[in-house]
Every structure is written in C-alpha cells, then in structure tokens.
Design a protein around this motif. Structure first.
Motif, PDB file in Angstrom:
ATOM      1  N   ILE A 204       0.835  -1.203   0.000  1.00 43.33           N
ATOM      2  CA  ILE A 204       0.000   0.000   0.000  1.00 43.33           C
ATOM      3  C   ILE A 204       0.866   1.247   0.000  1.00 43.33           C
ATOM      4  O   ILE A 204       1.972   1.265   0.523  1.00 43.33           O
ATOM      5  N   ARG A 205       0.322   2.252  -0.624  1.00 46.73           N
ATOM      6  CA  ARG A 205       1.018   3.522  -0.781  1.00 46.73           C
ATOM      7  C   ARG A 205       0.072   4.630  -0.362  1.00 46.73           C
ATOM      8  O   ARG A 205      -1.143   4.446  -0.311  1.00 46.73           O
ATOM      9  N   CYS A 206       0.594   5.767  -0.068  1.00 46.27           N
ATOM     10  CA  CYS A 206      -0.206   6.953   0.270  1.00 46.27           C
ATOM     11  C   CYS A 206      -1.454   6.996  -0.612  1.00 46.27           C
ATOM     12  O   CYS A 206      -1.349   7.169  -1.838  1.00 46.27           O
ATOM     13  N   PRO A 207      -2.654   6.783  -0.067  1.00 46.01           N
ATOM     14  CA  PRO A 207      -3.855   6.609  -0.896  1.00 46.01           C
ATOM     15  C   PRO A 207      -4.132   7.736  -1.883  1.00 46.01           C
ATOM     16  O   PRO A 207      -4.425   7.478  -3.053  1.00 46.01           O
ATOM     17  N   LEU A 208      -4.054   8.990  -1.444  1.00 46.23           N
ATOM     18  CA  LEU A 208      -4.354  10.087  -2.362  1.00 46.23           C
ATOM     19  C   LEU A 208      -3.298  10.191  -3.467  1.00 46.23           C
ATOM     20  O   LEU A 208      -3.599  10.569  -4.602  1.00 46.23           O
ATOM     21  N   ALA A 209      -2.035   9.835  -3.122  1.00 47.78           N
ATOM     22  CA  ALA A 209      -0.989   9.822  -4.151  1.00 47.78           C
ATOM     23  C   ALA A 209      -1.237   8.694  -5.150  1.00 47.78           C
ATOM     24  O   ALA A 209      -1.012   8.849  -6.349  1.00 47.78           O
ATOM     25  N   ASN A 210      -1.708   7.545  -4.663  1.00 44.80           N
ATOM     26  CA  ASN A 210      -2.003   6.419  -5.553  1.00 44.80           C
ATOM     27  C   ASN A 210      -3.162   6.765  -6.483  1.00 44.80           C
ATOM     28  O   ASN A 210      -3.135   6.467  -7.684  1.00 44.80           O
ATOM     29  N   ILE A 211      -4.189   7.410  -5.949  1.00 48.37           N
ATOM     30  CA  ILE A 211      -5.318   7.838  -6.780  1.00 48.37           C
ATOM     31  C   ILE A 211      -4.845   8.836  -7.827  1.00 48.37           C
ATOM     32  O   ILE A 211      -5.262   8.796  -8.992  1.00 48.37           O
ATOM     33  N   GLN A 212      -3.935   9.719  -7.437  1.00 43.94           N
ATOM     34  CA  GLN A 212      -3.400  10.699  -8.380  1.00 43.94           C
ATOM     35  C   GLN A 212      -2.673  10.003  -9.523  1.00 43.94           C
ATOM     36  O   GLN A 212      -2.754  10.429 -10.676  1.00 43.94           O
ATOM     37  N   THR A 213      -1.969   8.908  -9.229  1.00 39.31           N
ATOM     38  CA  THR A 213      -1.304   8.131 -10.272  1.00 39.31           C
ATOM     39  C   THR A 213      -2.324   7.484 -11.197  1.00 39.31           C
ATOM     40  O   THR A 213      -2.135   7.427 -12.416  1.00 39.31           O
ATOM     41  N   LEU A 214      -3.420   6.987 -10.632  1.00 40.43           N
ATOM     42  CA  LEU A 214      -4.447   6.324 -11.434  1.00 40.43           C
ATOM     43  C   LEU A 214      -5.174   7.275 -12.384  1.00 40.43           C
ATOM     44  O   LEU A 214      -5.849   6.826 -13.314  1.00 40.43           O
ATOM     45  N   LEU A 215      -5.040   8.572 -12.168  1.00 37.53           N
ATOM     46  CA  LEU A 215      -5.678   9.532 -13.070  1.00 37.53           C
ATOM     47  C   LEU A 215      -5.179   9.365 -14.499  1.00 37.53           C
ATOM     48  O   LEU A 215      -5.896   9.664 -15.451  1.00 37.53           O
ATOM     49  N   LYS A 216      -3.953   8.907 -14.663  1.00 35.05           N
ATOM     50  CA  LYS A 216      -3.394   8.778 -16.002  1.00 35.05           C
ATOM     51  C   LYS A 216      -3.418   7.326 -16.489  1.00 35.05           C
ATOM     52  O   LYS A 216      -2.647   6.948 -17.371  1.00 35.05           O
ATOM     53  N   SER A 217      -4.313   6.522 -15.939  1.00 30.72           N
ATOM     54  CA  SER A 217      -4.433   5.133 -16.378  1.00 30.72           C
ATOM     55  C   SER A 217      -4.683   5.079 -17.880  1.00 30.72           C
ATOM     56  O   SER A 217      -5.450   5.863 -18.442  1.00 30.72           O
ATOM     57  N   THR A 218      -4.043   4.120 -18.543  1.00 30.57           N
ATOM     58  CA  THR A 218      -4.264   3.934 -19.967  1.00 30.57           C
ATOM     59  C   THR A 218      -5.614   3.264 -20.192  1.00 30.57           C
ATOM     60  O   THR A 218      -6.172   2.619 -19.296  1.00 30.57           O
ATOM     61  N   ALA A 219      -6.132   3.391 -21.400  1.00 28.38           N
ATOM     62  CA  ALA A 219      -7.435   2.797 -21.710  1.00 28.38           C
ATOM     63  C   ALA A 219      -7.441   1.283 -21.508  1.00 28.38           C
ATOM     64  O   ALA A 219      -8.412   0.747 -20.958  1.00 28.38           O
ATOM     65  N   PRO A 220      -6.394   0.517 -21.905  1.00 34.84           N
ATOM     66  CA  PRO A 220      -6.427  -0.928 -21.658  1.00 34.84           C
ATOM     67  C   PRO A 220      -6.481  -1.274 -20.169  1.00 34.84           C
ATOM     68  O   PRO A 220      -7.210  -2.190 -19.770  1.00 34.84           O
ATOM     69  N   LEU A 221      -5.715  -0.546 -19.335  1.00 34.93           N
ATOM     70  CA  LEU A 221      -5.769  -0.809 -17.894  1.00 34.93           C
ATOM     71  C   LEU A 221      -7.163  -0.507 -17.357  1.00 34.93           C
ATOM     72  O   LEU A 221      -7.684  -1.228 -16.497  1.00 34.93           O
ATOM     73  N   MET A 222      -7.786   0.549 -17.853  1.00 30.18           N
ATOM     74  CA  MET A 222      -9.151   0.863 -17.433  1.00 30.18           C
ATOM     75  C   MET A 222     -10.098  -0.288 -17.758  1.00 30.18           C
ATOM     76  O   MET A 222     -10.939  -0.669 -16.942  1.00 30.18           O
ATOM     77  N   ARG A 223      -9.964  -0.849 -18.981  1.00 26.20           N
ATOM     78  CA  ARG A 223     -10.840  -1.970 -19.353  1.00 26.20           C
ATOM     79  C   ARG A 223     -10.636  -3.145 -18.406  1.00 26.20           C
ATOM     80  O   ARG A 223     -11.592  -3.833 -18.042  1.00 26.20           O
ATOM     81  N   PHE A 224      -9.381  -3.390 -18.000  1.00 22.06           N
ATOM     82  CA  PHE A 224      -9.086  -4.514 -17.116  1.00 22.06           C
ATOM     83  C   PHE A 224      -9.715  -4.287 -15.742  1.00 22.06           C
ATOM     84  O   PHE A 224     -10.382  -5.175 -15.197  1.00 22.06           O
ATOM     85  N   VAL A 225      -9.533  -3.101 -15.186  1.00 17.96           N
ATOM     86  CA  VAL A 225     -10.096  -2.797 -13.868  1.00 17.96           C
ATOM     87  C   VAL A 225     -11.616  -2.861 -13.912  1.00 17.96           C
ATOM     88  O   VAL A 225     -12.268  -3.412 -13.015  1.00 17.96           O
ATOM     89  N   GLU A 226     -12.186  -2.314 -14.969  1.00 20.39           N
ATOM     90  CA  GLU A 226     -13.644  -2.273 -15.090  1.00 20.39           C
ATOM     91  C   GLU A 226     -14.264  -3.658 -15.143  1.00 20.39           C
ATOM     92  O   GLU A 226     -15.404  -3.855 -14.711  1.00 20.39           O
TER      93      GLU A 226
END
Length: 819
Positions: A204-226
């Motif tokens: 686990i990492r600083c939650p708000l920092a991790n969310i900030q990183t996820l803002l730039k998720s690529t479209a394929p990663l988004m499809r996987f998470v979804e």
C-alpha cells in the motif's frame, strides 16, 4: 471497534467486486458444474466466495489441491501505481546477487539486463514491447507483472483474470515458470484455479498519491479494472486517445482504487507500506523489509537456512530497489467533492470507504486528503495533473486540404484541441501518404470529419447507429449464435474511427438492412421526404429488393420485408437513391433500379456496369480490432522485418479453390516458411495471441466485443495486426470475391499484399491507387523477386486516402447532394 470496521470493509468489498455468482467466464453447463465441484464457493461456506476472483490459496475452500508446481510461494500486490516495481528490484537483488547459478535466457543480453533490471527506480522505462524480465533457474525466478517461481510482484495479479475471461495487461506471460508448465490451452477454464499463492502481501502507498497516479491510467488498464468491479465502472476512455476531463478521471480513479484495495484486503496475509522503502528510511531498514519478502519467497524451497540474512549483508552497498521519495499529493478530500462519479457509483459512500481504509492503515495528513486545497486541472496534452485553473482550450486552424496534408507529415497534431466552427469541403480530399500512422491520420482529420458529420444527416445517422454490433434479430438467431464484426462493427469509437470497413456506408445510412440484425430506419419521415436516400443493403440485392413483392427472397426476413416495401414505394425517377450492396458476387444495376440510381456501390462490380456504379473497398473486417491495434502507442515501434512473407491466417476450403494451389507453389521456397493444412487456416495456427505484450492491451480494448478470447482466435484476434506489422509482404489471393480483407488490412499495417491479377476495370481502378503486387503467375514469386519488388515499391510515393473514411464521406456528400 476495529473488528467491526474490518467486517464492514469486507462486506463492502464483497459487494464491490461481485463474487457471489459463478463468473461469466464459465458459460457451458459442464464448466459451471466444474466450477462448483472445484471449491466450496456457493454451497458450504460463503466466506470462500472471496477466493473466486483472486489467486490466494485456502486449503479449506479448495477441494482439489493445486499441483506442487502450481502452488507458488509469494504474491506482492497492490493497486496499480502502488510501487511494485521498486519492491521487485529489491527482492530480485536479494536473490540474484547472492547466487551464481541463476542465468537469464540467452536472448537477454547484458545490455538489456542493465537497462531493464538494474536501472534505478524512477529512471526512464524501456520501450513497450520489451520482453519481460524472466530467469531460467527456479531458485531465483522473481517476476514483475508475470508469474515467478519464487515471487510474483504485480498489481494486476491481485485478481484472477480467468474468472472474467480477460488477459492481464502489461505481460505476455513468458516467465520461466509459465513456460515450464507447457500449457496447451491458456484459456481453458481449469486455469482459473491454478496457480495459487501461499502468501499474499498487500503493498500500500499513500492513498491520495495512488489515486493521483491512477488519473493517467491507460485505456487498456481501465478496461481490465472495469471488468472486475460491480457495479461495473463505465468506460471513461473508449479509445487510446482519451479526452476525459479531471472530474471524470477523478471519480473513476477513486472508485477503482477503493474497489481494488478492499478486494486485496479480503485475502492478504499482511500489509507492507511502500514508504518503508523511501529514501527517508535507512538502507538497513529497507533491506530488513526485503529480507522478510525473501524469506516468504522461499516457502516452497526446502532449504535451511534460506540465506536471506547473508543476502542482506552482501547488498549493504547496492543502491537497487531504492524507491525515491515522492512529493505529497495535490489531491485532497475537497477535490473529491468535485468528482464526476461513474453511473451506479455512490460517490459519498466511496469517499467514506476511502477514509475508513486510511484510518485502518494509519494514513494521516495529505495522504488521507487532509491538507490545503489548491485548484488543479488535467493537462490532456502532457497527460498529467497541474496546479491552477483549467486554461482555455486551444482552437485548431480551419481544416483544409492543404492544412491536413501538412499535418499528416508532421508530429504536431493534438487530438485535444477545440475544433473551429467551419471546415473547407476539400479537407475530405486530402492525400494520405502510405504508412502514415493511424493515430496521426485520426488526429489530422478529426475536425474535418466532425464538421461534415455534424452539419449533415450523416452524423445523425451515425449517432443513431451507435457502435454497431447490433443485437441479432430473433429470426436470425437460429443461424447466427453471436455478434461478430460481420453483424455491423463500426469501430471502437465510430465518430473518431477513420478506417474504411465493410459497414462504413451502413453506419451512416438512412436505411440499413442486414440478415442478422433486421432493418434499421433512422427516421420514418425519410420515406416521405424528397431528398436522395442512402440505403445499405447487406447481402440483399437492390435489383431484387426494389423490383416487386414477388421478387423478394422467400426466406423469413423478419422486419426487413416491410422495410423494403417502404423503401421501394418511396423512390421514383424524381426521388433518387444511393445503394450499397455488400456481396461477393459480380453486380450491376438493372431495371428499374438503374433509372433512379444516383450512385450504386458494391464490392464486386461487373465489367459492364454503367457510370453510376462504383466499386468500393471492403476495408478491414474488424474495425474495432484494427483501431485498437493501429492506434496503440507502441504499435508503430514494433519490428517490420520479422519475415519476408506472411501466409498465415486464411481459410482453405471449397469457397477458395485457388488459395491452396497458389500456396503449394510458394511452399517450394523454404524462406517463405508458410505452413498449410487443407481446409484449415493457412499458415501456422494461432494458438497463442500473446506474442507481444501489446496484444493483451488490444484484447482489453475490444472488451469482449467479438466474444471470448477463445472464440476470437483466427480472423479476429490481436495476433494478426502484430504479424502483419512484422512482415514485408502478405499473401492475399482472391477471397470469395476478388476483393479480400487481408489486402486492406496489410496496407493499413504498412506492408505490401500479393494479389491475383485481374482484367476487371473496376477492380483495377482501385489497385492502380495502391502499393500492391499483382501476380499473373505465382511461380514467378520467389524471395529474390519479392526483395526486388520491395525496393521498387519503397521508392515510390502513394496516396492511399481510398483506405480511409474521409474519401468515402466526400463521395457520399456529392451523391446525396448534401454539400
């Protein structure tokens, strides 16, 4: 209080990642029964449900124990962006530096080893498509985002990809452990239960920092998470170029992060904070954490002692695995109040779950979102968060033929600028040089096509058609079991797709008739209007359909019969018609159709057809597949000279009598390396569509549009665009008709197709515009002949605009008198 909070989190996570049903991947009764027999998921103990969508091992929940080599010792996992790479480097170093017996595979030279494995964390990453880091000796096989015999350090392996029938992003699974298993069917449902991990460590990492990183998720990663969230997160980025704003990204990233970490918490044996590896801690304390992981990695090794303490001492002066201290996040809880949440996601409840997670793991201050609020925005061009209010969008210059042609030869185009209110008509007529990347073509034509779609009823019709892949009509369901590209695929994002395809006229037609999907009429008032109508008749001959009731085909057409009667009643010599007939037979308009035909389009036109008839290209068979592949950021970096000639992936049967004959001539030359099996796919069978890591991204972008990964094998899997990219020439003799999808797929991939020569003037009118090799006598095709042809074609310039939609939109605007 703490126990009650944990119970609440478990219940919320169970509802977020829907584990209370048999996974959709298990479709047949046999597979579903196998699923139930294998574990106690649904019958005996509800607590076992949490092990369905992950690979953690619990002996009491699995009735059939994994084989020893399929019960792996350690998984270190967390949300994407949690810092798995830094941990991987250190765990790898703990093992690799202390032993001489571990060797990489021969093809991984020392330069690649230094660039990929030994680089400090935070330095530039290797290009996409670089082979994964694998080690031959199982004693030290530690893999990042791939299965390792000792340790798997990966964010995506937090879930079980087989339960949803999607591939893991980032990896093509070439680890030594995977290769040793020698799996015949990687998509078999038994693989949902193995491998399993003895120990799961939640990174686990600083939650708000991790969310900030996820803002730039690529479209394929988004499809996987979804794929793993329920209610399912709606797609924010349908295509690779994503113009989602800050509020939309923030809502998606927060919901995804909370679902992911709660899911891991369900099965994790312990947690490890990545800040334990920050430079603010001593090197000795960081090695102490690495020693703990080293011990866990040897759970399956019968060695006493493990030697992890010795490894730690030997690494005292090594600077590997050093996680750089990251700046504090810009995001705060107040920013979450501005988020646009995906549909079916309760935003306030998600924020409360985030707060509970922060409290549980001891995060305070900025990491828990408690700090001074600053205005921020998302910079689309640089794909990053920035301080300050959102600046006004730059406006593109008015698109003209000249400006688009200049754009196509530069790298300056941005898909995120605002379009002007006007566009010149000749912008649709811009020349497209051969081998121009599709990402650039889409970007340069964006404002031009958008304007002419928005200002004519072509755009209205396209929006009404949606993304294609329509539901199969009840009357057709007997013959067609599932949708596929032939039932009407218009691309991942039809508004931005510029690839010509079989249904390009159906997508913008006023009337669309299809044997699988029935009849679609955009507006019934069109039958009463006086303007020229566009009718796309897929496998329905316009000559017959518009002649008389008695001429209509006798089999059940569902609602097509009524639709065709209305169409026939609405046309006359004063009411003209544009038709598109898609069928692999030679066609020409006959009476009475030819008397009121403004333009007749067909993919196989008779030599005798009149001037109002035009042969159209059939384009790529699966535009969603090819848009996902060609617009992938790494596609243009793939090698282009893996093979001289590609014969793979086409059918040989009674419908294609000359293909095998041509192949047998080519097979005399060993350098062509074409394998063939009668009445099978010509070429090496596609049993592994994961040769390159980007193929997984392509499959994720398709998001099940063509069915399961297994049903896609053949013409519709992601392996074909990669194979064509790596070939100089592609074997593409006549199909059922003279045109073949392969020739157009080869051309947009940037390679040269070999086609049968023809005497038909309509066919030659298309071939004259394209860099193809027309073959009269296939015995003349030799390796030296192709090399010479390659040099000849490389030295010429070609305008291949006929392969793209703007060319055909321009044709329609004239025929329909829309501009």
């Amino acid at each position: 209080m703490r126990a009650a909070m944990r119970l609440l989190l478990l219940l919320q996570a169970a509802s977020t990642l829907n584990v209370s049903v048999v996974p959709s991947y298990f479709r047949s009764p046999k597979e579903r029964n196998f699923f139930r027999r294998y574990g106690k998921w649904q019958i005996d103990e509800r607590r076992c449900d949490r092990f369905i969508r992950n690979r953690a091992y619990d002996k009491t929940c699995q009735r059939l124990d994994p084989k020893p080599n399929e019960l792996l010792p350690l998984l270190v996992t967390g949300a994407p962006g949690s810092g798995t790479r830094a941990v991987f480097e250190l765990v790898y170093a703990m093992c690799h530096k202390a032993t001489r017996e571990c060797r990489q595979y021969p093809e991984f030279n020392t330069t690649l080893d230094a660039a990929v494995v030994l680089q400090p964390h935070g330095s530039p990453k290797p290009p996409r498509g670089t082979p994964p880091i694998i080690f031959e000796n199982p004693c030290c096989e530690v893999c990042h985002e791939g299965y390792g015999d000792m340790a798997t350090v990966s964010s995506v392996h937090a879930v079980n990809e087989q339960t949803m029938g999607v591939p893991y992003p980032y990896t093509d699974e070439r680890s030594g452990w995977w290769l040793k298993r020698q799996i015949v069917d990687k998509y078999g449902y038994a693989n949902a239960f193995t491998p399993r991990f003895r120990r799961v460590v939640h990174l686990i990492r600083c939650p708000l920092a991790n969310i900030q990183t996820l803002l730039k998720s690529t479209a394929p990663l988004m499809r996987f998470v979804e794929a793993f969230t329920a209610p399912k997160l709606e797609a924010r980025c349908v295509a690779h170029a994503c113009d989602a704003d800050f509020a939309s990204r923030l809502g998606w990233a927060t919901a995804a992060y909370v679902a992911w970490v709660e899911h891991i918490d369900l099965v994790a044996h312990e947690t490890l904070r990545i800040d334990a590896f920050d430079a603010t801690h001593t090197w000795a304390s960081r090695l102490e954490k690495a020693e703990m992981l080293c011990v866990l990695a040897f759970l399956n090794k019968n060695r006493k002692p493990h030697g992890c303490g010795d490894r730690r001492r030997k690494l005292a002066d090594v600077e590997l695995g050093k996680n750089r201290t990251r700046p504090l996040p810009l995001l705060t809880l107040k920013h979450l109040e501005e988020a646009t949440w995906p549909s079916q996601i309760d935003g306030p409840a998600t924020v409360q779950r985030l707060k509970a997670f922060c409290a549980k793991h001891g995060f305070e201050g900025p990491c828990a979102g408690i700090s001074d609020y600053k205005a921020v925005h998302w910079d689309l061009d640089n794909d990053m968060i920035k301080e300050g209010p959102l600046p006004p969008k730059r406006v593109s210059e008015e698109p003209t033929k000249m400006t688009i042609e200049a754009c196509l030869t530069s790298d300056a185009c941005s898909p995120f600028t605002a379009c002007p209110s006007k566009a010149s008509r000749d912008c649709l007529r811009a020349s497209v040089p051969f081998r121009t990347p599709l990402r650039r073509i889409s970007c340069c034509f964006r404002c031009c096509t958008q304007h002419w779609l928005d200002t004519t009823r072509l755009g209205r019709n396209l929006d009404a058609a949606g993304a294609g892949m329509l539901q199969i009509s009840e009357s057709a369901s007997v013959r067609y079991s599932k949708p596929n590209p032939d039932s009407g695929d218009f691309g991942l994002a039809p508004r931005t797709n510029v690839l010509a395809h079989p249904h390009m006229f159906a997508a913008v037609a006023d009337v669309h008739v299809h044997p699988m999907t029935g009849c679609r009429v955009v507006d019934e008032k069109d039958f009463e209007a006086s303007y020229t109508l566009l009718a796309a008749l897929y496998h329905v001959d316009p000559n017959i359909a518009l002649r008389s009731d008695a001429s209509l085909m006798s089999f059940d057409l569902g609602n097509q019969y009524k639709c065709l009667k209305k169409l026939r009643a609405s046309v006359s010599k004063q009411r003209r018609l544009v038709t598109d007939y898609f069928m692999p037979v030679r066609w020409a308009p006959e009476s009475p159709l030819q008397h009121y035909l403004a333009l007749g389009l067909a993919n196989n036109v008779k030599e005798s057809a009149n001037a109002n008839t035009r042969e159209r290209v059939i384009g790529v068979r699966g535009p969603s597949l090819w848009q996902a592949a060609l617009e992938h950021p790494a596609y243009d970096q793939l090698p282009t000279d893996d093979r001289l000639l590609l014969c793979c992936c086409m059918n040989i049967d009674e419908k294609h009598p000359l293909r095998l004959e041509h192949y047998l001539i080519l097979n005399k030359h060993p350098e062509f390396a074409c394998a063939a099996r009668e009445k099978k796919h010509l070429g090496e069978p596609i049993t592994d569509p994961r040769e390159h890591a980007i193929e997984n991204d392509i499959n994720l972008m398709l998001n099940g549009r063509y069915g399961t990964l297994t049903s896609m094998l053949g013409n519709f899997d992601a392996h074909l665009p990669v194979l064509m990219r790596g070939s100089r020439f592609v074997f593409s003799p006549n199909g059922v008709g003279e045109q073949c999808y392969r020739e157009y797929e080869a051309l947009v991939a940037g390679t040269y197709p070999l086609v049968d020569a023809t005497a038909n003037r309509h066919r030659n009118a298309i071939l004259d515009l394209l860099p193809v090799v027309r073959v009269e006598d296939w015995s003349t095709v030799t390796p030296s002949f192709l090399r010479a042809k390659g040099r000849e074609l490389d030295g010429k310039d070609y305008d291949v605009s006929i392969l793209y939609l703007p060319y055909w939109y321009d044709l329609l605007l004239t025929a329909l008198e829309l501009a």
